[in-house]
Scaffold this motif. Sequence first.
Motif, PDB file in Angstrom:
ATOM      1  N   PRO A 166       1.275  -1.522   0.100  1.00 43.95           N
ATOM      2  CA  PRO A 166      -0.276  -0.185   0.184  1.00 43.95           C
ATOM      3  C   PRO A 166       0.611   1.096   0.176  1.00 43.95           C
ATOM      4  O   PRO A 166       2.097   1.238  -0.373  1.00 43.95           O
ATOM      5  N   VAL A 167       0.281   2.369  -0.966  1.00 47.06           N
ATOM      6  CA  VAL A 167       0.896   3.952  -0.852  1.00 47.06           C
ATOM      7  C   VAL A 167      -0.495   4.156   0.453  1.00 47.06           C
ATOM      8  O   VAL A 167      -1.384   4.620  -0.283  1.00 47.06           O
ATOM      9  N   LEU A 168       0.598   5.176   0.987  1.00 45.29           N
ATOM     10  CA  LEU A 168      -0.228   6.287   2.023  1.00 45.29           C
ATOM     11  C   LEU A 168       0.375   7.597   1.628  1.00 45.29           C
ATOM     12  O   LEU A 168       0.619   8.162   1.242  1.00 45.29           O
ATOM     13  N   THR A 169      -1.401   8.231   2.173  1.00 41.55           N
ATOM     14  CA  THR A 169      -1.145   9.489   2.258  1.00 41.55           C
ATOM     15  C   THR A 169      -3.256  10.108   2.690  1.00 41.55           C
ATOM     16  O   THR A 169      -4.106   9.773   2.454  1.00 41.55           O
ATOM     17  N   ALA A 170      -2.417  10.403   4.005  1.00 39.44           N
ATOM     18  CA  ALA A 170      -4.121  11.202   5.075  1.00 39.44           C
ATOM     19  C   ALA A 170      -4.182  12.056   4.949  1.00 39.44           C
ATOM     20  O   ALA A 170      -5.570  12.596   4.983  1.00 39.44           O
ATOM     21  N   ASN A 171      -3.798  13.196   4.127  1.00 42.89           N
ATOM     22  CA  ASN A 171      -3.413  14.480   4.425  1.00 42.89           C
ATOM     23  C   ASN A 171      -3.473  15.539   2.921  1.00 42.89           C
ATOM     24  O   ASN A 171      -3.700  16.498   2.808  1.00 42.89           O
ATOM     25  N   VAL A 172      -3.559  14.520   1.738  1.00 40.97           N
ATOM     26  CA  VAL A 172      -3.873  15.220   0.837  1.00 40.97           C
ATOM     27  C   VAL A 172      -5.427  15.052   0.145  1.00 40.97           C
ATOM     28  O   VAL A 172      -5.576  13.507  -0.286  1.00 40.97           O
ATOM     29  N   LEU A 173      -5.680  16.276   0.291  1.00 41.53           N
ATOM     30  CA  LEU A 173      -7.533  17.310   0.026  1.00 41.53           C
ATOM     31  C   LEU A 173      -7.888  16.951  -0.953  1.00 41.53           C
ATOM     32  O   LEU A 173      -6.425  17.423  -1.830  1.00 41.53           O
ATOM     33  N   ARG A 174      -8.954  16.715  -1.585  1.00 42.24           N
ATOM     34  CA  ARG A 174      -8.937  16.984  -3.086  1.00 42.24           C
ATOM     35  C   ARG A 174      -9.630  18.356  -2.920  1.00 42.24           C
ATOM     36  O   ARG A 174     -10.480  18.791  -2.164  1.00 42.24           O
ATOM     37  N   LYS A 175      -9.358  19.812  -3.511  1.00 40.87           N
ATOM     38  CA  LYS A 175      -9.715  20.901  -3.051  1.00 40.87           C
ATOM     39  C   LYS A 175     -11.303  21.167  -3.462  1.00 40.87           C
ATOM     40  O   LYS A 175     -12.073  21.543  -2.913  1.00 40.87           O
ATOM     41  N   ALA A 176     -11.748  19.884  -4.492  1.00 36.85           N
ATOM     42  CA  ALA A 176     -13.182  19.880  -5.430  1.00 36.85           C
ATOM     43  C   ALA A 176     -14.219  19.940  -4.032  1.00 36.85           C
ATOM     44  O   ALA A 176     -15.380  20.383  -3.657  1.00 36.85           O
ATOM     45  N   ASP A 177     -14.035  18.111  -2.770  1.00 39.86           N
ATOM     46  CA  ASP A 177     -15.191  18.418  -2.423  1.00 39.86           C
ATOM     47  C   ASP A 177     -13.381  18.640  -0.754  1.00 39.86           C
ATOM     48  O   ASP A 177     -14.599  18.077   0.464  1.00 39.86           O
ATOM     49  N   GLY A 178     -12.833  18.664  -0.357  1.00 38.39           N
ATOM     50  CA  GLY A 178     -12.131  18.696   0.733  1.00 38.39           C
ATOM     51  C   GLY A 178     -11.857  16.908   0.756  1.00 38.39           C
ATOM     52  O   GLY A 178     -11.729  16.743   2.410  1.00 38.39           O
ATOM     53  N   GLU A 179     -12.592  16.354  -0.087  1.00 32.18           N
ATOM     54  CA  GLU A 179     -12.259  14.510   0.567  1.00 32.18           C
ATOM     55  C   GLU A 179     -10.827  14.302   0.137  1.00 32.18           C
ATOM     56  O   GLU A 179     -10.190  14.552  -0.746  1.00 32.18           O
ATOM     57  N   PRO A 180     -10.445  13.143   1.442  1.00 36.24           N
ATOM     58  CA  PRO A 180      -9.350  12.655   0.684  1.00 36.24           C
ATOM     59  C   PRO A 180      -9.294  11.979  -0.980  1.00 36.24           C
ATOM     60  O   PRO A 180     -10.243  11.460  -0.671  1.00 36.24           O
ATOM     61  N   VAL A 181      -7.783  12.135  -1.470  1.00 43.86           N
ATOM     62  CA  VAL A 181      -7.332  11.114  -2.230  1.00 43.86           C
ATOM     63  C   VAL A 181      -8.252   9.793  -3.011  1.00 43.86           C
ATOM     64  O   VAL A 181      -7.242   8.949  -1.847  1.00 43.86           O
ATOM     65  N   ARG A 182      -9.039   9.776  -3.563  1.00 47.36           N
ATOM     66  CA  ARG A 182      -8.948   8.049  -4.432  1.00 47.36           C
ATOM     67  C   ARG A 182      -8.488   7.479  -5.283  1.00 47.36           C
ATOM     68  O   ARG A 182      -8.635   7.668  -6.580  1.00 47.36           O
ATOM     69  N   TRP A 183      -6.806   7.330  -5.344  1.00 46.80           N
ATOM     70  CA  TRP A 183      -6.441   6.642  -6.453  1.00 46.80           C
ATOM     71  C   TRP A 183      -5.950   5.344  -5.901  1.00 46.80           C
ATOM     72  O   TRP A 183      -5.913   4.767  -5.205  1.00 46.80           O
ATOM     73  N   PRO A 184      -5.965   4.434  -7.612  1.00 46.92           N
ATOM     74  CA  PRO A 184      -5.360   3.064  -6.862  1.00 46.92           C
ATOM     75  C   PRO A 184      -4.317   3.057  -6.046  1.00 46.92           C
ATOM     76  O   PRO A 184      -3.313   3.284  -6.236  1.00 46.92           O
ATOM     77  N   ASN A 185      -4.820   2.079  -4.973  1.00 47.56           N
ATOM     78  CA  ASN A 185      -4.091   1.429  -4.213  1.00 47.56           C
ATOM     79  C   ASN A 185      -3.637   2.402  -2.574  1.00 47.56           C
ATOM     80  O   ASN A 185      -1.997   2.435  -2.397  1.00 47.56           O
ATOM     81  N   VAL A 186      -4.007   4.021  -2.922  1.00 48.17           N
ATOM     82  CA  VAL A 186      -3.468   4.760  -2.237  1.00 48.17           C
ATOM     83  C   VAL A 186      -4.317   4.872  -1.163  1.00 48.17           C
ATOM     84  O   VAL A 186      -5.123   4.837  -1.570  1.00 48.17           O
ATOM     85  N   ARG A 187      -4.232   4.957   0.950  1.00 43.33           N
ATOM     86  CA  ARG A 187      -5.533   4.975   1.269  1.00 43.33           C
ATOM     87  C   ARG A 187      -4.717   5.704   2.093  1.00 43.33           C
ATOM     88  O   ARG A 187      -3.212   5.566   2.445  1.00 43.33           O
ATOM     89  N   PRO A 188      -5.365   6.421   3.336  1.00 41.85           N
ATOM     90  CA  PRO A 188      -5.250   6.959   4.656  1.00 41.85           C
ATOM     91  C   PRO A 188      -3.867   5.948   5.727  1.00 41.85           C
ATOM     92  O   PRO A 188      -3.130   7.048   6.188  1.00 41.85           O
ATOM     93  N   THR A 189      -4.497   5.206   5.629  1.00 41.22           N
ATOM     94  CA  THR A 189      -3.720   4.768   6.538  1.00 41.22           C
ATOM     95  C   THR A 189      -3.589   3.060   6.821  1.00 41.22           C
ATOM     96  O   THR A 189      -4.082   2.193   5.671  1.00 41.22           O
ATOM     97  N   LEU A 190      -3.418   2.069   7.001  1.00 39.74           N
ATOM     98  CA  LEU A 190      -3.137   1.048   7.187  1.00 39.74           C
ATOM     99  C   LEU A 190      -3.131   0.077   8.402  1.00 39.74           C
ATOM    100  O   LEU A 190      -2.438   0.449   9.730  1.00 39.74           O
TER     101      LEU A 190
END
Length: 605
Positions: A166-190
């Motif tokens: 897994p590739v992680l990042t919890a604080n990279v958000l989309r400006k459009a809606d403030g939600e965490p990015v939803r990219w392949p195999n990327v998640r906030p936590t593990l």
Amino acid sequence: MRISRLLGLALLMAALVGCPASRPPKNAPTNLRRLTILAINDFHGHLNPRPLESLETPPRRVLIGGAEALAATVAELRSQNPQRTLLLDAGDFMQGTLVSNHSEGAAVRALFTALRVDATVIGNHEFDFGPVGPAVEVAGHGDSNPNAPAGRRGALMRWTKRAPFPVLTANVLRKADGEPVRWPNVRPTLLLERGGVKIGVIGLTTTDTPTTTLPANVADLRFAKLAPILIREAKALRARGAVVVVALAHVGGSCESRDPASCRGEIFDTVRALPAGLVDAVVAGHSHRCIWHRVNGVLVTEACSKGIAVGRIELALRGGKVDASASRVMPPTLVCQQVFANGRCEARLERGKPTSPLADNPLLARHGKLVEKVRAALRPFRQASKAKAMRRLAKLARPLVHRYRGSSEVGFLFAEMLRQAVPGAEVALMNAGGVRGNLAAGTLTYEQVFSVFPFDNRVAVIEATGDQLRRMLEASLAGEHAGILQVSGVAVKVRCGRPAKLLEIRGARGKPLDLNKIYKVVLSDFMLAGGDGLGPVLAEIPAARKRVLAGRLIRDEMAAYLERRRGKPLNTTEEPVLGPKSLAVRVVGRCGGDGWRTRPRALCR
């Protein structure tokens, strides 16, 4: 782009000498279980070992780092606690060398797979590649189709999708809606388990990212403040049963001594904002420092950079909880491809006449199966870039040194080349973070130039007033970890401090800079886009007075510049461009940030 704050490797090696062995205390209670966290960070694609010159007579070069030696070192450390060891990478893993960039990081992914990396985090330089393929920047394309080559982050998302970890990042958000990015195999936590212990890992990416990568590639993203997100995610992981919580953070800082009070920067500001006992350990990166400190009760490690060391934290577990008093953070373990007779590779400690030949690190043979697996996985990538890598450009009569916070010979060389590359240019600027290291004496190859300047930045030209030029220089000095712009065509005087201060700037023939005159200034397209904090000043300049020279990569311009000067060795005392009186930046005072590395034995108290 931010440079690694790596001092000369000589100081790095000295900094780690004389410290205690990285093993748990002999008197540790027998009812404790150990969880070992191994860490690498800011690997930057450095798959091949690099030479470090000794102080012997005559001097010899010992090889350090490299994929094979890194694999052997990790295997040796893992063997000491095979059931309860994690291997985490703190980001900036793929951008930085010809062999890695040529495959847009696929070679590094192959290495990390062989090493059995448990997780990595997105660093600022993961955004550098832009779309899949040779382009590095595309306007007007987001992530509606993450696999499309035109996507701003196509290369990064192809990398994450194909990673078996897994590739992680919890604080990279989309400006459009403030939600965490939803990219392949990327998640906030593990949340994972190792030897019956539940471990939560939270990914964090530096808020510096918008000014330390190509701004267009992250224009639709927001890099949220770290502490609130870390606290929220850590509480959620504890509620899910995590006994251990680790922040995997591409977030930097520095320590001037072993005293935790000397540690400053974004990661330490974040750690000091945490409630007691919520987070047990931090695996950090971004600042390229060698850190092993306990701050606010949290164990923090950063393993230098470029695969020359492995960080290590030993957490003691008793009764289903972490026993902080019995837990330790160890000095980073050096990664040696070769060793001296004493078994070390700290070349700058070796003096006098050599008495025995260099030898391969015995760990390479001890873990030979893994080493050969890594070598086989990397062979096609190394072969694909070999011809280009070995292209000879020129000879250097002596090494050229880069100083991030000082007068840089390598930075000046790039600035001088840029000024000469554009007819009529009066001034050229090279940002400190654009240059990634020193140039060794001897034959200079394209691979070496690539490693020093791995970014696909293009030549750009602006027409700026003297006042705007002055304020650009001031803006570049304003950050906590700001480097010093190297210049050609003007001379500047800077006083170091926090922040540094521009004392003086003079134009041609030593005359004061005309603040009202319009100067033709050459710089990189990264700087033109607002990188390194120049955005507010550059925004004042009309679009008609700013342009990017299509197809003119700075790195290739440098290669051509060097080839044209191949007739005699560069950097002799008579050399008009690189002579000792040519450098245009004068620094007053101690620039700080790395000074504690020159006092090695004080670190081991």
